[in-house]
Design a protein around this motif. Structure first.
Motif, PDB file in Angstrom:
ATOM      1  N   LYS A 132      27.091 -18.275   2.066  1.00 14.13           N
ATOM      2  CA  LYS A 132      27.870 -19.435   2.494  1.00 14.13           C
ATOM      3  C   LYS A 132      29.331 -19.190   2.130  1.00 14.13           C
ATOM      4  CE  LYS A 132      28.297 -24.461   1.919  1.00 14.13           C
ATOM      5  NZ  LYS A 132      28.354 -24.717   3.362  1.00 14.13           N
ATOM      6  N   VAL A 133      30.237 -19.475   3.062  1.00 14.28           N
ATOM      7  CA  VAL A 133      31.660 -19.217   2.844  1.00 14.28           C
ATOM      8  C   VAL A 133      32.330 -20.478   2.297  1.00 14.28           C
ATOM      9  CG1 VAL A 133      33.836 -18.475   3.889  1.00 14.28           C
ATOM     10  CG2 VAL A 133      31.646 -17.630   4.801  1.00 14.28           C
ATOM     11  N   PRO A 134      32.986 -20.382   1.139  1.00 15.64           N
ATOM     12  CA  PRO A 134      33.707 -21.562   0.641  1.00 15.64           C
ATOM     13  C   PRO A 134      34.937 -21.850   1.488  1.00 15.64           C
ATOM     14  CG  PRO A 134      34.200 -19.648  -0.722  1.00 15.64           C
ATOM     15  CD  PRO A 134      33.120 -19.215   0.243  1.00 15.64           C
ATOM     16  N   ASP A 135      35.318 -23.127   1.607  1.00 15.90           N
ATOM     17  CA  ASP A 135      36.562 -23.457   2.295  1.00 15.90           C
ATOM     18  C   ASP A 135      37.708 -22.711   1.624  1.00 15.90           C
ATOM     19  OD1 ASP A 135      34.982 -25.141   3.721  1.00 15.90           O
ATOM     20  OD2 ASP A 135      36.078 -26.974   3.259  1.00 15.90           O
ATOM     21  N   THR A 136      38.615 -22.199   2.432  1.00 15.97           N
ATOM     22  CA  THR A 136      39.706 -21.372   1.926  1.00 15.97           C
ATOM     23  C   THR A 136      41.039 -22.054   2.210  1.00 15.97           C
ATOM     24  OG1 THR A 136      38.366 -19.442   2.522  1.00 15.97           O
ATOM     25  CG2 THR A 136      40.657 -19.043   1.915  1.00 15.97           C
ATOM     26  N   TYR A 137      41.899 -22.124   1.184  1.00 22.90           N
ATOM     27  CA  TYR A 137      43.190 -22.792   1.295  1.00 22.90           C
ATOM     28  C   TYR A 137      44.337 -21.843   0.964  1.00 22.90           C
ATOM     29  CZ  TYR A 137      40.543 -27.209   1.064  1.00 22.90           C
ATOM     30  OH  TYR A 137      39.684 -28.247   1.295  1.00 22.90           O
ATOM     31  N   ARG A 167      43.811 -24.772   5.794  1.00 22.68           N
ATOM     32  CA  ARG A 167      42.427 -24.898   5.353  1.00 22.68           C
ATOM     33  C   ARG A 167      41.533 -24.272   6.406  1.00 22.68           C
ATOM     34  NH1 ARG A 167      38.507 -30.228   5.397  1.00 22.68           N
ATOM     35  NH2 ARG A 167      36.740 -29.269   4.338  1.00 22.68           N
ATOM     36  N   LEU A 168      40.722 -23.324   5.987  1.00 21.90           N
ATOM     37  CA  LEU A 168      39.769 -22.671   6.882  1.00 21.90           C
ATOM     38  C   LEU A 168      38.367 -23.060   6.445  1.00 21.90           C
ATOM     39  CD1 LEU A 168      39.167 -20.628   9.159  1.00 21.90           C
ATOM     40  CD2 LEU A 168      39.159 -18.829   7.402  1.00 21.90           C
ATOM     41  N   ARG A 169      37.614 -23.623   7.387  1.00 24.02           N
ATOM     42  CA  ARG A 169      36.247 -24.051   7.072  1.00 24.02           C
ATOM     43  C   ARG A 169      35.326 -23.711   8.229  1.00 24.02           C
ATOM     44  NH1 ARG A 169      35.028 -28.364  10.162  1.00 24.02           N
ATOM     45  NH2 ARG A 169      36.643 -29.816  10.824  1.00 24.02           N
ATOM     46  N   ALA A 170      34.031 -23.819   7.960  1.00 23.92           N
ATOM     47  CA  ALA A 170      33.039 -23.546   8.999  1.00 23.92           C
ATOM     48  C   ALA A 170      33.048 -24.664  10.037  1.00 23.92           C
ATOM     49  CB  ALA A 170      31.649 -23.446   8.373  1.00 23.92           C
ATOM     50  N   ARG A 171      32.733 -24.306  11.275  1.00 29.10           N
ATOM     51  CA  ARG A 171      32.562 -25.319  12.313  1.00 29.10           C
ATOM     52  C   ARG A 171      31.168 -25.918  12.254  1.00 29.10           C
ATOM     53  NH1 ARG A 171      36.303 -25.533  16.455  1.00 29.10           N
ATOM     54  NH2 ARG A 171      37.951 -23.956  16.380  1.00 29.10           N
ATOM     55  N   ARG A 172      30.197 -25.106  11.813  1.00 25.90           N
ATOM     56  CA  ARG A 172      28.809 -25.552  11.715  1.00 25.90           C
ATOM     57  C   ARG A 172      28.264 -25.218  10.334  1.00 25.90           C
ATOM     58  NH1 ARG A 172      28.459 -28.917  16.055  1.00 25.90           N
ATOM     59  NH2 ARG A 172      29.439 -27.907  17.852  1.00 25.90           N
ATOM     60  N   VAL A 173      27.356 -26.042   9.841  1.00 21.26           N
ATOM     61  CA  VAL A 173      26.830 -25.856   8.487  1.00 21.26           C
ATOM     62  C   VAL A 173      26.027 -24.569   8.350  1.00 21.26           C
ATOM     63  CG1 VAL A 173      26.821 -28.311   7.951  1.00 21.26           C
ATOM     64  CG2 VAL A 173      24.812 -27.285   9.019  1.00 21.26           C
ATOM     65  N   ASP A 174      25.508 -24.029   9.468  1.00 18.88           N
ATOM     66  CA  ASP A 174      24.684 -22.823   9.372  1.00 18.88           C
ATOM     67  C   ASP A 174      25.473 -21.535   9.642  1.00 18.88           C
ATOM     68  OD1 ASP A 174      25.069 -23.277  12.058  1.00 18.88           O
ATOM     69  OD2 ASP A 174      22.948 -23.237  12.617  1.00 18.88           O
ATOM     70  N   GLN A 175      26.794 -21.615   9.647  1.00 13.46           N
ATOM     71  CA  GLN A 175      27.597 -20.400   9.757  1.00 13.46           C
ATOM     72  C   GLN A 175      27.752 -19.760   8.380  1.00 13.46           C
ATOM     73  OE1 GLN A 175      30.905 -22.365  12.199  1.00 13.46           O
ATOM     74  NE2 GLN A 175      31.084 -20.220  12.832  1.00 13.46           N
ATOM     75  N   ASP A 215      28.621 -21.343  17.799  1.00 11.31           N
ATOM     76  CA  ASP A 215      30.023 -21.202  17.398  1.00 11.31           C
ATOM     77  C   ASP A 215      30.188 -19.908  16.614  1.00 11.31           C
ATOM     78  OD1 ASP A 215      29.189 -24.161  17.434  1.00 11.31           O
ATOM     79  OD2 ASP A 215      31.367 -24.277  17.610  1.00 11.31           O
ATOM     80  N   SER A 216      31.258 -19.167  16.907  1.00 10.39           N
ATOM     81  CA  SER A 216      31.394 -17.838  16.302  1.00 10.39           C
ATOM     82  C   SER A 216      32.695 -17.661  15.528  1.00 10.39           C
ATOM     83  CB  SER A 216      31.309 -16.760  17.387  1.00 10.39           C
ATOM     84  OG  SER A 216      32.330 -16.940  18.352  1.00 10.39           O
ATOM     85  N   ALA A 217      33.313 -18.736  15.088  1.00  7.00           N
ATOM     86  CA  ALA A 217      34.535 -18.644  14.290  1.00  7.00           C
ATOM     87  C   ALA A 217      34.660 -19.891  13.438  1.00  7.00           C
ATOM     88  CB  ALA A 217      35.761 -18.491  15.196  1.00  7.00           C
ATOM     89  N   GLY A 218      35.549 -19.845  12.444  1.00  9.30           N
ATOM     90  CA  GLY A 218      35.813 -21.015  11.628  1.00  9.30           C
ATOM     91  C   GLY A 218      36.855 -21.909  12.284  1.00  9.30           C
ATOM     92  N   ARG A 219      37.220 -22.978  11.597  1.00 13.09           N
ATOM     93  CA  ARG A 219      38.234 -23.909  12.097  1.00 13.09           C
ATOM     94  C   ARG A 219      39.410 -23.916  11.139  1.00 13.09           C
ATOM     95  NH1 ARG A 219      39.601 -27.976  15.350  1.00 13.09           N
ATOM     96  NH2 ARG A 219      40.511 -29.892  14.532  1.00 13.09           N
ATOM     97  N   LEU A 220      40.591 -23.619  11.661  1.00 12.73           N
ATOM     98  CA  LEU A 220      41.816 -23.617  10.862  1.00 12.73           C
ATOM     99  C   LEU A 220      42.607 -24.888  11.139  1.00 12.73           C
ATOM    100  CD1 LEU A 220      43.819 -22.100   8.997  1.00 12.73           C
ATOM    101  CD2 LEU A 220      44.827 -21.115  11.072  1.00 12.73           C
ATOM    102  N   VAL A 221      42.928 -25.635  10.080  1.00 11.25           N
ATOM    103  CA  VAL A 221      43.746 -26.837  10.215  1.00 11.25           C
ATOM    104  C   VAL A 221      44.843 -26.813   9.153  1.00 11.25           C
ATOM    105  CG1 VAL A 221      41.859 -28.228  11.140  1.00 11.25           C
ATOM    106  CG2 VAL A 221      42.283 -28.216   8.669  1.00 11.25           C
ATOM    107  N   PRO A 231      45.170 -33.093  -1.442  1.00 11.90           N
ATOM    108  CA  PRO A 231      45.135 -32.256  -2.644  1.00 11.90           C
ATOM    109  C   PRO A 231      43.965 -31.290  -2.598  1.00 11.90           C
ATOM    110  CG  PRO A 231      45.493 -34.546  -3.220  1.00 11.90           C
ATOM    111  CD  PRO A 231      45.154 -34.524  -1.751  1.00 11.90           C
ATOM    112  N   VAL A 232      44.189 -30.094  -3.085  1.00 10.76           N
ATOM    113  CA  VAL A 232      43.171 -29.047  -3.027  1.00 10.76           C
ATOM    114  C   VAL A 232      42.514 -28.905  -4.396  1.00 10.76           C
ATOM    115  CG1 VAL A 232      42.759 -26.620  -2.603  1.00 10.76           C
ATOM    116  CG2 VAL A 232      44.437 -27.846  -1.232  1.00 10.76           C
ATOM    117  N   LYS A 233      41.182 -29.011  -4.424  1.00  7.39           N
ATOM    118  CA  LYS A 233      40.454 -28.901  -5.691  1.00  7.39           C
ATOM    119  C   LYS A 233      40.101 -27.457  -6.018  1.00  7.39           C
ATOM    120  CE  LYS A 233      38.372 -33.501  -5.246  1.00  7.39           C
ATOM    121  NZ  LYS A 233      37.092 -34.283  -5.166  1.00  7.39           N
TER     122      LYS A 233
END
Length: 246
Positions: free
Chosen positions: A128-133, A195-203, A227-233, A238-240
């Motif tokens: 599982k990939v953690p959200d990246t900031y 912030r880069l996160r998964a688009r789907r929980v099973d990615q 879906d074959s990529a993450g979502r960048l926003v 605040p980032v934990k």
């Protein structure tokens, strides 16, 4: 608990309600003023000579969602507003293609740095990939908040307010229950992050996946949805977790 699709549908409906409500309040006030220009007041701004408001119907050059949500037409020109609620998780869309329209190379550099960071921290295929900031510097965050015509900008004001827009009209002046904050001021006063996160929980992590330019996608294909990529926003929340430097 809402599922992911239900959450997106509800969030989209709320945003639509905010945009429509804002436009309706402005246009109704202009009618009450005998179709003469009004003064629009929010907690942070006073905009004079307002003729009408419309929901923005254009697109980014890349085809993604535009930065502009609502346009306010005044006697001196058009003002572009980006609308968000007080608890909205992001303030700028368009993903990798959108940010590349504004600052070529910045999105790709972030993805490569995020990838290197995951490898360094021992992430394995299928994990599982953690959200990246990543924290944005002052110059970049200003450009990314304001944007440009290619991505449906530039943004003049960030409008932050409740999804249910309410107002008070009196003698040619309309007061609305939100804050219209100058975009330059907004970027200056807020810490902003990629912030880069998964688009789907099973990615999960796929170190071999990349786009046509060799930029790592990081996320593998979702078995359930494809879906074959993450979502960048871009977010001002605040980032934990850990923030990478790139």
């Amino acid at each position: 608990m809402l599922g992911f699709k239900e959450y997106l549908a509800e969030a989209g409906a709320a945003a639509e309600r905010q945009e429509t409500g804002f436009v309706d309040e402005v246009n109704d006030a202009v009618k009450m003023n005998g179709d003469k220009p009004i003064t629009l007041k929010t907690k942070d701004a006073t905009i004079k000579g307002v003729i009408k408001a419309e929901k923005y119907s254009g697109r980014q050059r890349s085809g993604s969602e535009p930065y502009t949500d609502v346009q306010v037409f005044t006697s001196k020109g058009i003002l572009n507003l980006s609308m968000k609620g007080p608890a909205a998780p992001s303030l700028a869309g368009g993903g990798l293609r959108g940010v590349e329209e504004i600052i070529p190379g910045i999105g790709a550099r972030f993805f490569r740095t995020a990838y290197d960071n995951h490898i360094k921290n021992g992430l394995k295929p299928g994990d599982k990939v953690p959200d990246t900031y990543a924290r944005l510097n002052d110059k970049d965050k200003n450009l990314l908040v304001i944007g440009n015509p290619a991505m449906g900008g530039p943004i003049h004001y960030m409008y932050v307010g409740p999804m249910d827009v309410k107002s008070k009209y009196n003698n040619g002046t309309l007061e609305i229950n939100g804050s219209a904050i100058d975009a330059k001021k907004y970027s200056k006063e807020h810490d902003l992050f990629f912030r880069l996160r998964a688009r789907r929980v099973d990615q999960t992590f796929d170190p071999e996946s990349s786009d046509k330019n060799g930029v790592p996608k990081i996320y593998g294909k979702s078995p359930s949805k494809g879906d074959s990529a993450g979502r960048l926003v871009i977010t001002d929340k605040p980032v934990k977790g850990k923030v990478i430097v790139f």
